[in-house]
Design an enzyme around this catalytic site. Structure first.
Site, PDB file in Angstrom:
ATOM      1  N   GLU A 262      42.074  46.979  49.320  1.00 37.75           N
ATOM      2  CA  GLU A 262      41.366  46.220  50.191  1.00 37.75           C
ATOM      3  C   GLU A 262      42.442  45.782  51.012  1.00 37.75           C
ATOM      4  O   GLU A 262      43.613  45.111  50.544  1.00 37.75           O
ATOM      5  CB  GLU A 262      40.495  45.477  49.977  1.00 37.75           C
TER       6      GLU A 262
ATOM      7  N   LYS B  78      41.017  58.441  38.348  1.00 35.21           N
ATOM      8  CA  LYS B  78      40.614  57.068  38.732  1.00 35.21           C
ATOM      9  C   LYS B  78      40.579  55.715  38.138  1.00 35.21           C
ATOM     10  O   LYS B  78      40.800  54.935  38.395  1.00 35.21           O
ATOM     11  CB  LYS B  78      39.288  57.442  39.812  1.00 35.21           C
TER      12      LYS B  78
ATOM     13  N   PHE C 226      52.432  44.130  40.668  1.00 33.73           N
ATOM     14  CA  PHE C 226      51.213  43.841  39.778  1.00 33.73           C
ATOM     15  C   PHE C 226      51.624  42.925  38.736  1.00 33.73           C
ATOM     16  O   PHE C 226      50.703  43.238  37.514  1.00 33.73           O
ATOM     17  CB  PHE C 226      50.431  45.054  39.609  1.00 33.73           C
TER      18      PHE C 226
ATOM     19  N   CYS D  75      36.414  46.382  42.821  1.00 33.31           N
ATOM     20  CA  CYS D  75      36.513  47.571  42.019  1.00 33.31           C
ATOM     21  C   CYS D  75      37.079  47.426  40.595  1.00 33.31           C
ATOM     22  O   CYS D  75      36.428  47.953  39.604  1.00 33.31           O
ATOM     23  CB  CYS D  75      37.754  48.538  42.741  1.00 33.31           C
TER      24      CYS D  75
HETATM   25  C1  UDX Z   1      42.263  48.002  43.677  1.00 34.41           C
HETATM   26  C2  UDX Z   1      43.341  49.045  43.463  1.00 34.41           C
HETATM   27  O1  UDX Z   1      44.496  48.467  43.530  1.00 34.41           O
HETATM   28  C3  UDX Z   1      43.266  50.119  44.124  1.00 34.41           C
HETATM   29  O2  UDX Z   1      44.118  51.065  44.089  1.00 34.41           O
HETATM   30  C4  UDX Z   1      41.765  50.837  43.700  1.00 34.41           C
HETATM   31  O3  UDX Z   1      41.442  52.030  44.803  1.00 34.41           O
HETATM   32  C5  UDX Z   1      40.741  49.613  44.410  1.00 34.41           C
HETATM   33  O4  UDX Z   1      40.748  48.758  43.465  1.00 34.41           O
HETATM   34  P1  UDX Z   1      41.493  46.064  45.315  1.00 34.41           P
HETATM   35  O5  UDX Z   1      40.235  46.155  44.644  1.00 34.41           O
HETATM   36  O6  UDX Z   1      41.718  46.121  46.664  1.00 34.41           O
HETATM   37  O7  UDX Z   1      42.541  47.496  44.953  1.00 34.41           O
HETATM   38  O8  UDX Z   1      42.497  45.049  44.703  1.00 34.41           O
HETATM   39  P2  UDX Z   1      44.137  44.821  44.368  1.00 34.41           P
HETATM   40  O9  UDX Z   1      44.884  44.539  45.553  1.00 34.41           O
HETATM   41  O10 UDX Z   1      44.381  45.745  43.277  1.00 34.41           O
HETATM   42  O11 UDX Z   1      43.798  43.310  43.409  1.00 34.41           O
HETATM   43  C6  UDX Z   1      42.735  43.310  42.413  1.00 34.41           C
HETATM   44  C7  UDX Z   1      43.137  41.897  42.007  1.00 34.41           C
HETATM   45  O12 UDX Z   1      44.202  41.639  41.381  1.00 34.41           O
HETATM   46  C8  UDX Z   1      43.058  40.694  42.956  1.00 34.41           C
HETATM   47  O13 UDX Z   1      42.005  39.701  42.430  1.00 34.41           O
HETATM   48  C9  UDX Z   1      44.363  40.124  43.158  1.00 34.41           C
HETATM   49  O14 UDX Z   1      44.430  38.805  43.703  1.00 34.41           O
HETATM   50  C10 UDX Z   1      44.814  40.483  41.689  1.00 34.41           C
HETATM   51  N1  UDX Z   1      46.362  40.483  41.641  1.00 34.41           N
HETATM   52  C11 UDX Z   1      47.070  41.794  42.039  1.00 34.41           C
HETATM   53  C12 UDX Z   1      47.099  39.613  40.999  1.00 34.41           C
HETATM   54  O15 UDX Z   1      46.616  38.687  40.404  1.00 34.41           O
HETATM   55  N2  UDX Z   1      48.687  39.726  40.835  1.00 34.41           N
HETATM   56  C13 UDX Z   1      48.845  40.783  41.351  1.00 34.41           C
HETATM   57  O16 UDX Z   1      50.200  40.998  41.267  1.00 34.41           O
HETATM   58  C14 UDX Z   1      48.276  41.746  42.181  1.00 34.41           C
END
Ligand code: UDX
Length: 437
Positions: free
Chosen positions: A153, A202, A247, A258
């Site tokens: 997202e 996935k 990450f 997700c």
């Molecule tokens: C995720 C996957 O990244 C994506 O590839 C898949 O298709 C759908 O799910 P999204 O749900 O948009 O995407 O969220 P993402 O950007 O992955 O973040 C997930 C959670 O992890 C968020 O709450 C974010 O704040 C947290 N996060 C992310 C961290 O706490 N630290 C990080 O370094 C990265």
């Protein structure tokens, strides 16, 4: 690349991004949605989804005639070589996907599908769903293929047009090849495999991302114990390409629409298939434990005694699950807010993506229209979403509003020196003020 006629059923976040991007790379795309008002708005390039670049792609597609929106799925599939199903597949009882929406569309389009068409499952679905959809469709002459999306997202257009890889799962090699060729312009590695492997890929990707995040959050707690700096530790390990820096930023836990859904669905599949996966259970449990631990830090710092926050007002900065989106689904910020509420706190929250309080949050917290209003009279401030402009707030003014000069920065977002100049104590995750300053 050969121009194909593509139908996309469902114009949600995945369907609209898929349709607009396939039109942008040269295909002729008809998107269908049962919500006729939405179809009308999309026909005027009015896009409700907060995705950078998506409105422009929709406008370009409409202007070029490569992208059209209709209310009738049968009309959409009539001429299509490839039909993408981008429909809700919520987790049903026992973790299996609820295919009610897919079944309804299959019934609707079954007789309208061209003989040579290929049907593509884009949604995240449990292993075995591609076969279930083929059975629902009941057209032995038509192949059903899995082509999972890997869109984040806030980055959906970027991730679609610049994919790390395209994964296609097909029992029929020719059908799989035809789907892979849709992405030829993107010049990305293609993994052509069977449906089960594509579906599991996935889940494995989202599980690994969640595991990496739980690892980072747990490591941050260890850093606090040894007065080490999580920022330097994850930078140090991230230089190893086998690990990678992305990450590994500690936060209030991971959430969104997700990762939580997919990790729980995969856990259910493991339990039902008798495959023990302790790492998956630990990833989920670590996320919950990490949030409890952060709340205990706020209680320790703000409780008037007996471990309660009764009568304590707290200012929360950020409620969405991550910056750059207005999405509250499974937001870690809301998980922390609920735990603070359970301890008796009065919560006042500001989030730039939320102008008014969503109805189901009115018992949990009060939404304010500025960070200052949230801070006014609060005992302390808790940063939960990494909106960049929180760094540039008038922290002197915020200090004047807060009862105790403490900011819990559960995103390690802020500049501790900036807060120090405002006589505020910065409480980060996995690093102390001295290191971060
Ligand atoms: C995720 C996957 O990244 C994506 O590839 C898949 O298709 C759908 O799910 P999204 O749900 O948009 O995407 O969220 P993402 O950007 O992955 O973040 C997930 C959670 O992890 C968020 O709450 C974010 O704040 C947290 N996060 C992310 C961290 O706490 N630290 C990080 O370094 C990265």
């Amino acid at each position: 690349m050969r121009e194909r006629r593509v139908a996309v059923i469902g114009t949600g976040y995945v369907g609209l991004t898929t349709g607009a991007c396939l039109a942008a790379v040269g295909h002729r795309v008809v998107c269908a949605d049962a919500d006729h008002r939405k179809v009308e708005r999309l026909g005027r390039a009015e896009v409700d989804i907060l995705e950078p670049g998506l409105p422009e792609l929709v406008r370009d597609g409409l202007d070029s005639g490569r992208l059209t929106f209709v209310g009738d799925s049968r009309a959409a599939v009539g001429e299509a070589d490839v039909v993408f199903l981008c429909l809700p597949t919520p987790m049903g009882v026992g973790g299996a996907a609820d295919l009610a929406a897919v079944e309804a569309v299959a019934d609707e389009v079954r007789s309208a599908l061209r003989r040579s068409a290929v049907v593509v499952n884009k949604s995240t679905v449990p292993v075995g769903t591609t076969e279930r959809v083929a059975a629902l469709l009941g057209r032995p002459d038509i192949a059903v293929v899995s082509n999972p999306e890997f869109l984040r997202e806030g980055h959906a257009v970027q991730d679609f047009l610049h994919p790390d890889r395209v994964v296609v799962g097909a029992a029929d090699q020719e059908a799989g090849q035809r789907v892979a060729e849709l992405y030829a312009e993107l010049d990305a590695p293609v993994v052509l495999t069977d449906p089960a492997s594509a579906e599991l890929t996935k889940y494995a990707a989202n599980f690994f991302l969640a595991m990496k995040l739980s690892f980072a959050n747990n490591l941050a707690t260890l850093c606090e114990r040894f007065d080490a700096d999580i920022h330097d530790v994850v930078t140090g390990i991230g230089h190893d390409p086998r690990i990678g820096r992305a990450f590994l930023d500690p936060g209030p836990g991971w959430g969104g629409s997700c990762l939580p859904k997919d990790t729980h669905a995969l856990l259910t599949v493991c339990e039902e298939s008798g495959v023990d996966f302790p790492l998956l259970r630990a990833t989920i449990d670590t996320n919950v434990e990490h949030q409890r631990r952060l709340v205990e830090r706020v209680v320790a710092g703000c409780s008037p005694g007996n471990g309660s926050l009764r009568g304590v007002r707290l200012a929360l900065l950020g409620l969405t699950f991550k910056a750059g989106t207005s999405d509250l689904r499974d937001s870690p910020a809301l998980a922390i807010a609920r735990l603070l509420k359970e301890r008796g706190a009065d919560l006042y929250a500001y989030d730039p993506a939320l102008s008014e309080s969503p109805p189901d949050l009115s018992d949990l917290l009060t939404i304010t229209d500025s960070p200052e209003r949230a801070a006014d009279g609060a005992r302390a401030c808790v940063v939960l979403t990494e909106w960049p402009h929180f760094r540039e707030l008038d922290w002197e003014a915020m200090a004047g509003l807060l009862e105790a000069p403490v900011v819990y920065d559960f995103r390690n977002l802020l500049d501790p020196l900036r807060l120090d100049r405002a006589a505020l104590s910065w409480e980060g995750i996995g690093r102390s003020y001295a290191m971060a300053g």
